[in-house]
Design an enzyme around this catalytic site. Structure first.
Site, PDB file in Angstrom:
ATOM      1  N   GLY A 245       0.786  -1.226   0.000  1.00 50.69           N
ATOM      2  CA  GLY A 245       0.000   0.000   0.000  1.00 50.69           C
ATOM      3  C   GLY A 245       0.824   1.286   0.000  1.00 50.69           C
ATOM      4  O   GLY A 245       0.290   2.371   0.169  1.00 50.69           O
ATOM      5  N   GLY A 247       2.623   2.402  -2.607  1.00 53.28           N
ATOM      6  CA  GLY A 247       2.626   3.077  -3.912  1.00 53.28           C
ATOM      7  C   GLY A 247       3.560   2.475  -4.943  1.00 53.28           C
ATOM      8  O   GLY A 247       3.939   3.167  -5.891  1.00 53.28           O
ATOM      9  N   LYS A 248       3.895   1.207  -4.831  1.00 56.69           N
ATOM     10  CA  LYS A 248       4.790   0.583  -5.821  1.00 56.69           C
ATOM     11  C   LYS A 248       4.085   0.458  -7.173  1.00 56.69           C
ATOM     12  O   LYS A 248       4.603   0.905  -8.184  1.00 56.69           O
ATOM     13  CB  LYS A 248       5.223  -0.827  -5.365  1.00 56.69           C
ATOM     14  N   SER A 249       2.892  -0.159  -7.151  1.00 58.60           N
ATOM     15  CA  SER A 249       2.189  -0.362  -8.421  1.00 58.60           C
ATOM     16  C   SER A 249       1.790   0.980  -9.026  1.00 58.60           C
ATOM     17  O   SER A 249       1.833   1.142 -10.242  1.00 58.60           O
ATOM     18  CB  SER A 249       0.941  -1.221  -8.221  1.00 58.60           C
ATOM     19  N   TYR A 250       1.427   1.921  -8.170  1.00 61.36           N
ATOM     20  CA  TYR A 250       1.075   3.247  -8.677  1.00 61.36           C
ATOM     21  C   TYR A 250       2.282   3.851  -9.395  1.00 61.36           C
ATOM     22  O   TYR A 250       2.162   4.416 -10.472  1.00 61.36           O
ATOM     23  CB  TYR A 250       0.620   4.151  -7.522  1.00 61.36           C
ATOM     24  N   ASP A 409       7.880  -4.911 -10.369  1.00 61.67           N
ATOM     25  CA  ASP A 409       6.966  -4.396  -9.336  1.00 61.67           C
ATOM     26  C   ASP A 409       6.847  -5.499  -8.288  1.00 61.67           C
ATOM     27  O   ASP A 409       6.155  -6.489  -8.498  1.00 61.67           O
ATOM     28  CB  ASP A 409       5.607  -4.086  -9.990  1.00 61.67           C
ATOM     29  N   GLY A 412       4.158  -6.193  -2.034  1.00 61.31           N
ATOM     30  CA  GLY A 412       4.528  -5.426  -0.840  1.00 61.31           C
ATOM     31  C   GLY A 412       4.803  -6.301   0.363  1.00 61.31           C
ATOM     32  O   GLY A 412       4.097  -7.284   0.601  1.00 61.31           O
TER      33      GLY A 412
HETATM   34  N1  LIG Z   1       2.375   8.836  -5.223  1.00 63.03           N
HETATM   35  C1  LIG Z   1       1.072   8.595  -5.144  1.00 63.03           C
HETATM   36  N2  LIG Z   1       0.173   9.524  -5.503  1.00 63.03           N
HETATM   37  C2  LIG Z   1      -1.158   9.292  -5.413  1.00 63.03           C
HETATM   38  N3  LIG Z   1      -1.692   8.126  -4.980  1.00 63.03           N
HETATM   39  C3  LIG Z   1      -0.844   7.170  -4.613  1.00 63.03           C
HETATM   40  C4  LIG Z   1       0.581   7.340  -4.668  1.00 63.03           C
HETATM   41  N4  LIG Z   1       1.156   6.231  -4.231  1.00 63.03           N
HETATM   42  C5  LIG Z   1       0.151   5.391  -3.928  1.00 63.03           C
HETATM   43  N5  LIG Z   1      -1.019   5.943  -4.149  1.00 63.03           N
HETATM   44  C6  LIG Z   1      -2.331   5.317  -3.915  1.00 63.03           C
HETATM   45  O1  LIG Z   1      -2.206   4.465  -2.787  1.00 63.03           O
HETATM   46  C7  LIG Z   1      -2.899   3.240  -2.995  1.00 63.03           C
HETATM   47  C8  LIG Z   1      -1.967   2.045  -2.831  1.00 63.03           C
HETATM   48  O2  LIG Z   1      -0.990   2.115  -3.826  1.00 63.03           O
HETATM   49  P1  LIG Z   1      -0.425   0.831  -4.591  1.00 63.03           P
HETATM   50  O3  LIG Z   1      -1.505  -0.118  -4.942  1.00 63.03           O
HETATM   51  O4  LIG Z   1       0.430   1.339  -5.686  1.00 63.03           O
HETATM   52  O5  LIG Z   1       0.445   0.183  -3.431  1.00 63.03           O
HETATM   53  P2  LIG Z   1       1.442  -1.019  -3.522  1.00 63.03           P
HETATM   54  O6  LIG Z   1       2.674  -0.611  -2.814  1.00 63.03           O
HETATM   55  O7  LIG Z   1       1.609  -1.460  -4.933  1.00 63.03           O
HETATM   56  O8  LIG Z   1       0.679  -2.109  -2.688  1.00 63.03           O
HETATM   57  P3  LIG Z   1       0.760  -3.715  -2.810  1.00 63.03           P
HETATM   58  O9  LIG Z   1       2.129  -4.099  -2.469  1.00 63.03           O
HETATM   59  O10 LIG Z   1      -0.230  -4.177  -1.800  1.00 63.03           O
HETATM   60  O11 LIG Z   1       0.371  -4.039  -4.205  1.00 63.03           O
HETATM   61  C9  LIG Z   1      -3.502   3.305  -4.381  1.00 63.03           C
HETATM   62  O12 LIG Z   1      -4.837   3.682  -4.265  1.00 63.03           O
HETATM   63  C10 LIG Z   1      -2.726   4.403  -5.068  1.00 63.03           C
HETATM   64  O13 LIG Z   1      -3.482   5.074  -6.040  1.00 63.03           O
END
Ligand SMILES: Nc1ncnc2c1ncn2[C@@H]1O[C@H](COP(=O)(O)OP(=O)(O)OP(=O)(O)O)[C@@H](O)[C@H]1O
Length: 727
Positions: A245, A247-250, A409, A412
């Site tokens: 959560g 923001g890696k995938s974002y 990617d 998490g």
């Molecule tokens: N830099 C950013 N700006 C705006 N929104 C963000 C940013 N980073 C993350 N988010 C938001 O936070 C939420 C979680 O982000 P994301 O899914 O990318 O997390 P993750 O690290 O990939 O999680 P996981 O490991 O569980 O897949 C999403 O709704 C995403 O849109």
């Protein structure tokens, strides 16, 4: 999140009513070290291997001895089935019960609250040093390393995501992470920790703030140099690491928009689409023959799934997992992984859509769309340069450079107490934490090797992820890591762990080299030789006038020398001729490859279209297929129903034994056997209501469909529109 798939067809095959399933992967020469002679090294390697063998033997025999007698006291072996609560060391957690229950994931507890709240994955604690290290200014001497090549430090960037809605609305949660230039400052209760990195980005909820790091800023600052490196012929890798959560995938993929235009990345597009876009942009500018081949796979529970393979079976079940093999030249690679040649950014977008639709994601207590797998998007970039030195009209290729780009990617790292995982989610979480733990070990031993200036044992083979990333992590690759963190005090411990992890990764130094095809290199050298010889010959001829060169040689020695050069020129000419032949063959196979890729793309795309996943609604395009798409307040439901309207007459109504069969089947008390008649051609679409009382058509029409056919409870609140392109 899985939604049930239903494919309902009326008698006419032309109209499909689909309820979509969204499924939630310098040459390497040996040189002598001053510290160790090669004999010493081989001796020490043998000793090391013996020690390892002894150790593994001992640990095996220990297990054998202990298992039957004292089963309860055996340290738990991390397996997919092992509950993390046992796997991880005990640490306290600040999460309260009320916070945990507010998420969508059902909380089915297999462990007592006490155990869950104390479990912390090992990967959070694997990095030992507290004081952040700067990048080592002392570059490791050539003599201290085994392989020739250029030194390249792993570049590390940190991105802080904005506080989310929940964090902003809780007065007890504070923002504790700040950025000062390239330093990250973390406020703990009594102390402050400062960490130094190559890049620091902070994103805010208010995107108009001057210091807000948008997707573009992150890409331009940290990733663009990697694109240039790839074009220089270096292997390149970028991986996103961080707590779930954060923001890696974002950052890697960005958020997809159904209505986004395909020719340029949208503002929210992440590193992967931007990287691809930049490749095509630069390829168009540099006028080389550039080939881009892509593959995309995920590592889910230590198994590899091809995300671009032919998964076109209606049931949507995935192909059998693929295997990893170590090749003497290619290194560890995935066997039978699908590779597609892509020609432009639009093609690439399609493949990304295909791949992302196959990825395993699920809602957890920490993230509504959490990646449950590590995904690796690979690009093979081959450049063949046109020779300008030989002849202007010549299309000869001088050299070919090939670089492998890995954009990773990672799933998490997660504290099971916060994600409230159970069942499948728990198993996934354990597998994720385990492979991240091994990644941590690999990074730690690589960092140690760099600091000690010699290569120690690196446990690459302990997980599929590290084995596949062997070259990227400790070999011939310019590698960057984007560590993503949350700013909130709620995740302080995980943030500190990620920052320490990133600090350690920063001290890794890889040995990189430009990947030139050795054959091409040889040809290039030979061509240079030809030019030299031609120059020499012309020089002789100029000196001696129009007489034949051979005649002019006075002594036998001169004659022999001239004959030798002549033979050499002939040999080189022959070599060049063969290269030209080989080249035309290669070019032919490239065209063929493109054709195959195009066919595969169309098949996959058609399948996804039928499922309603790959829908591009571009109203500006002329004559696009008219369709009906549902819009719903819930983004998970929006765009999941697709009705393609074929050209000709489409009959909509109720099934009745005597009446003519209809194309779109409706049911309900007020629906007539022939309710609507749609005539569509390329330019015009006419709707005629056959039952005047039901003119308020679209709403009723879809409510019936949804209630009766798809059984979606949310149907009443749905709003529909017909995406009919009438040009
Ligand atoms: N830099 C950013 N700006 C705006 N929104 C963000 C940013 N980073 C993350 N988010 C938001 O936070 C939420 C979680 O982000 P994301 O899914 O990318 O997390 P993750 O690290 O990939 O999680 P996981 O490991 O569980 O897949 C999403 O709704 C995403 O849109």
């Amino acid at each position: 999140m899985d939604k049930s798939t239903k494919l309902i067809k009326s008698k006419s095959p032309s109209v499909e009513i689909v309820n979509v399933k969204k499924t939630n992967g310098t040459q390497g020469k040996l040189t002598k070290s001053s510290a160790l002679t090669s004999a010493d090294r081989s001796k020490s390697m043998t000793t090391l291997r013996k020690q390892e063998a002894k150790l593994s033997k001992r640990s095996m025999s220990d297990e054998k001895l202990k298992t039957p007698s004292r089963p309860r006291k055996i340290p738990p072996v991390p397996t997919d089935q092992t509950p993390v609560a046992q796997l991880c060391p005990m640490k306290s957690s600040t999460t309260t019960k009320s916070e945990l229950t507010s998420f969508r994931t059902p909380v089915k507890r297999f462990f007592s609250d006490h155990i869950i709240s104390q479990s912390t994955p090992d990967c959070f604690g694997s990095v030992q040093f507290e004081t952040p290290r700067g990048k080592s200014d002392i570059v490791v001497d050539d003599e201290a390393t085994i392989y020739e090549g250029e030194n390249s430090n792993l570049t590390v960037g940190i991105r802080i995501r904005p506080m989310n809605f929940k964090e902003l609305n809780d007065p007890k949660i504070l923002s504790v992470v700040k950025v000062k230039g390239t330093d990250i400052i973390v406020d703990c209760e009594s102390t402050q920790h400062t960490f130094h990195y190559d890049h620091c980005f902070v994103s805010y909820t208010d995107t108009s703030r001057p210091t807000h790091a948008s997707q573009k800023i992150v890409f331009d600052g940290m990733v663009l140099p990697l694109v240039h490196n790839a074009f220089e012929g270096y292997n390149v890798c970028l991986f996103a690491y961080g707590q779930t959560g954060s923001g890696k995938s974002y950052s890697m993929m960005g958020s997809e928009s159904i209505t986004s235009t395909l020719s340029v990345p949208c503002d929210d597009a992440g590193i992967i689409p931007r990287f691809c876009y930049e490749i095509f942009l630069q390829a168009a500018l540099n006028n080389n023959i550039t080939t881009v081949e892509i593959s995309y796979f995920e590592i889910y529970n230590e198994k590899i799934h091809d995300l671009l393979g032919n998964n076109s079976n209606i049931s949507g079940s995935k192909r059998a997992p693929l295997k990893v093999r170590e090749h003497p030249v290619l290194g560890p690679h995935v066997v039978d992984l699908t590779q597609h040649v892509v020609q432009n950014y639009e093609d690439l977008q399609t493949w990304l859509k295909v791949g992302n639709s196959q990825r395993a994601t699920a809602a957890t207590g920490m993230n509504e769309k959490s990646s449950r797998s590590h995904s690796i998007f690979s690009i093979i970039l081959t450049q063949e340069q046109k020779d300008s030195t030989m002849s202007k009209s010549s299309k000869l290729v001088d050299t070919s450079r090939r670089s492998k780009i890995n954009l990773v990617d990672l799933a998490g790292s997660e504290r099971l107490s916060q994600t409230c995982a159970s069942g499948d989610r728990l198993r996934e979480g354990v597998s994720i934490n385990k492979s991240l733990l091994i990644l941590g070990k690999v990074i730690a031993s690589l960092a140690e090797s760099t600091n000690n200036r010699k290569r120690g044992f690196v446990p690459y083979r302990e997980s599929v992820l590290t084995w596949l990333l062997k070259e990227s992590l400790g070999g011939n690759s310019k590698t960057a890591m984007l560590a993503t963190v949350s700013p909130s005090s709620l995740h302080l411990e995980e943030t500190l762990a990620t920052l320490r992890y990133a600090c350690q990764a920063r001290s890794i130094i890889n040995r990189v080299r430009i990947n030139e095809d050795p054959h091409d290199k040889l040809i290039r050298e030979l061509k240079a030789e030809v030019l030299k010889l031609r120059g020499a010959r012309e020089g002789y001829e100029r000196q001696l006038g129009p007489r034949r060169l051979l005649d002019s040689a006075e002594t036998t020695k001169d004659k022999r020398e001239v004959q030798r050069k002549q033979r050499e020129i002939d040999r080189l000419k022959e070599q060049l001729r063969k290269t030209e032949e080989q080249l035309s063959l290669n070019q032919k196979s490239r065209a063929e490859k493109l054709q195959v890729a195009e066919m595969c793309k169309n098949t996959e795309l058609n399948f996804l279209r039928r499922c309603g996943i790959a829908i591009e609604i571009d109203f500006s395009k002329k004559y696009s297929t008219p369709c009906l798409v549902n819009l719903a307040a819930d983004p998970m439901l929006s765009g999941t129903l697709l009705y393609l309207i074929p050209p000709g007459i489409v009959r909509i109504g109720k099934r009745k034994r005597q009446s003519k069969p209809v194309d779109i089947l409706l049911d309900g008390p007020l629906v007539a056997p022939l309710h609507w008649l749609v005539r569509s051609s390329k330019k015009v679409m006419r709707w005629r209501c056959k039952r005047k009382a039901m003119q308020h058509f679209p709403l009723y029409f879809f409510i019936f469909i949804l209630f009766y056919i798809c059984q979606l409870v949310a149907a009443r609140s749905s709003v529909f529109f017909s995406g009919i392109a009438v040009n």
